[in-house]
Design a protein around this motif. Sequence first.
Motif, PDB file in Angstrom:
ATOM      1  N   LEU A 190      -4.108  15.380  15.402  1.00 51.49           N
ATOM      2  CA  LEU A 190      -2.859  14.689  15.066  1.00 51.49           C
ATOM      3  C   LEU A 190      -2.974  13.190  15.293  1.00 51.49           C
ATOM      4  O   LEU A 190      -2.502  12.390  14.489  1.00 51.49           O
ATOM      5  N   ASP A 191      -3.610  12.823  16.395  1.00 51.66           N
ATOM      6  CA  ASP A 191      -3.814  11.395  16.673  1.00 51.66           C
ATOM      7  C   ASP A 191      -4.712  10.755  15.609  1.00 51.66           C
ATOM      8  O   ASP A 191      -4.428   9.669  15.123  1.00 51.66           O
ATOM      9  N   ALA A 192      -5.775  11.456  15.275  1.00 51.78           N
ATOM     10  CA  ALA A 192      -6.694  10.929  14.271  1.00 51.78           C
ATOM     11  C   ALA A 192      -6.002  10.825  12.911  1.00 51.78           C
ATOM     12  O   ALA A 192      -6.187   9.833  12.196  1.00 51.78           O
ATOM     13  N   ASN A 212      -3.671   7.525   8.708  1.00 54.41           N
ATOM     14  CA  ASN A 212      -2.546   7.183   7.834  1.00 54.41           C
ATOM     15  C   ASN A 212      -2.060   5.762   8.092  1.00 54.41           C
ATOM     16  O   ASN A 212      -1.691   5.045   7.158  1.00 54.41           O
ATOM     17  N   ARG A 213      -2.037   5.361   9.329  1.00 51.95           N
ATOM     18  CA  ARG A 213      -1.632   3.983   9.675  1.00 51.95           C
ATOM     19  C   ARG A 213      -2.610   2.972   9.082  1.00 51.95           C
ATOM     20  O   ARG A 213      -2.214   1.943   8.556  1.00 51.95           O
ATOM     21  N   ARG A 214      -3.906   3.280   9.164  1.00 51.75           N
ATOM     22  CA  ARG A 214      -4.938   2.415   8.590  1.00 51.75           C
ATOM     23  C   ARG A 214      -4.751   2.279   7.077  1.00 51.75           C
ATOM     24  O   ARG A 214      -4.814   1.181   6.519  1.00 51.75           O
ATOM     25  N   ALA A 215      -4.486   3.393   6.419  1.00 50.79           N
ATOM     26  CA  ALA A 215      -4.279   3.375   4.970  1.00 50.79           C
ATOM     27  C   ALA A 215      -3.038   2.563   4.612  1.00 50.79           C
ATOM     28  O   ALA A 215      -3.045   1.804   3.631  1.00 50.79           O
ATOM     29  N   ALA A 216      -1.981   2.677   5.410  1.00 52.74           N
ATOM     30  CA  ALA A 216      -0.757   1.911   5.143  1.00 52.74           C
ATOM     31  C   ALA A 216      -1.006   0.411   5.308  1.00 52.74           C
ATOM     32  O   ALA A 216      -0.517  -0.390   4.509  1.00 52.74           O
ATOM     33  N   ILE A 217      -1.778   0.052   6.324  1.00 48.60           N
ATOM     34  CA  ILE A 217      -2.087  -1.370   6.544  1.00 48.60           C
ATOM     35  C   ILE A 217      -2.958  -1.907   5.418  1.00 48.60           C
ATOM     36  O   ILE A 217      -2.749  -3.018   4.933  1.00 48.60           O
ATOM     37  N   GLN A 218      -3.928  -1.126   4.983  1.00 44.96           N
ATOM     38  CA  GLN A 218      -4.773  -1.552   3.861  1.00 44.96           C
ATOM     39  C   GLN A 218      -3.946  -1.748   2.596  1.00 44.96           C
ATOM     40  O   GLN A 218      -4.136  -2.723   1.861  1.00 44.96           O
ATOM     41  N   LEU A 219      -3.030  -0.830   2.327  1.00 43.96           N
ATOM     42  CA  LEU A 219      -2.174  -0.940   1.150  1.00 43.96           C
ATOM     43  C   LEU A 219      -1.294  -2.185   1.232  1.00 43.96           C
ATOM     44  O   LEU A 219      -1.151  -2.924   0.256  1.00 43.96           O
TER      45      LEU A 219
END
Length: 91
Positions: free
Chosen positions: A8-10, A15-22
Motif C-alpha cells: 500500500l505504501d509503495a 501514484n504520488r510520483r505519477a501525479a507529480i510527473q503529470l
Amino acid sequence: MEDFAHNLDAEYLWNRRAAIQLRALMNRIYYQERQRIFELREGLVKVIAILCGSLAFARIADPGLVQWCAAVITISSASLAGVRVWYKGER
C-alpha cells in the motif's frame, strides 16, 4: 500483513510520483505555450513599429498619418513593455 502494508505504501508513493510527473509536464506545456504567445505578440509589435516608423520617416504621408503611426508605435511598445514586466515578475 507487513507485505500488504508495504504494498500500500509503495502503491501510494508510485501514484504520488505519477501525479507529480503529470503536474510537472502540464506546467511545462503551459509555460511553453505562454512563451510562444508572448513571442508572437512581440514579433507583431516589432513589425508594427518597423512599418509605422518607416512610414513616418519617409515623409510621404501627411502629418496626421505620421502622428497616428507614432501613436500606434507608442501604444504597442508600451503595452509590450508592461506585459514583459508582468511576465518576468510572476515567475
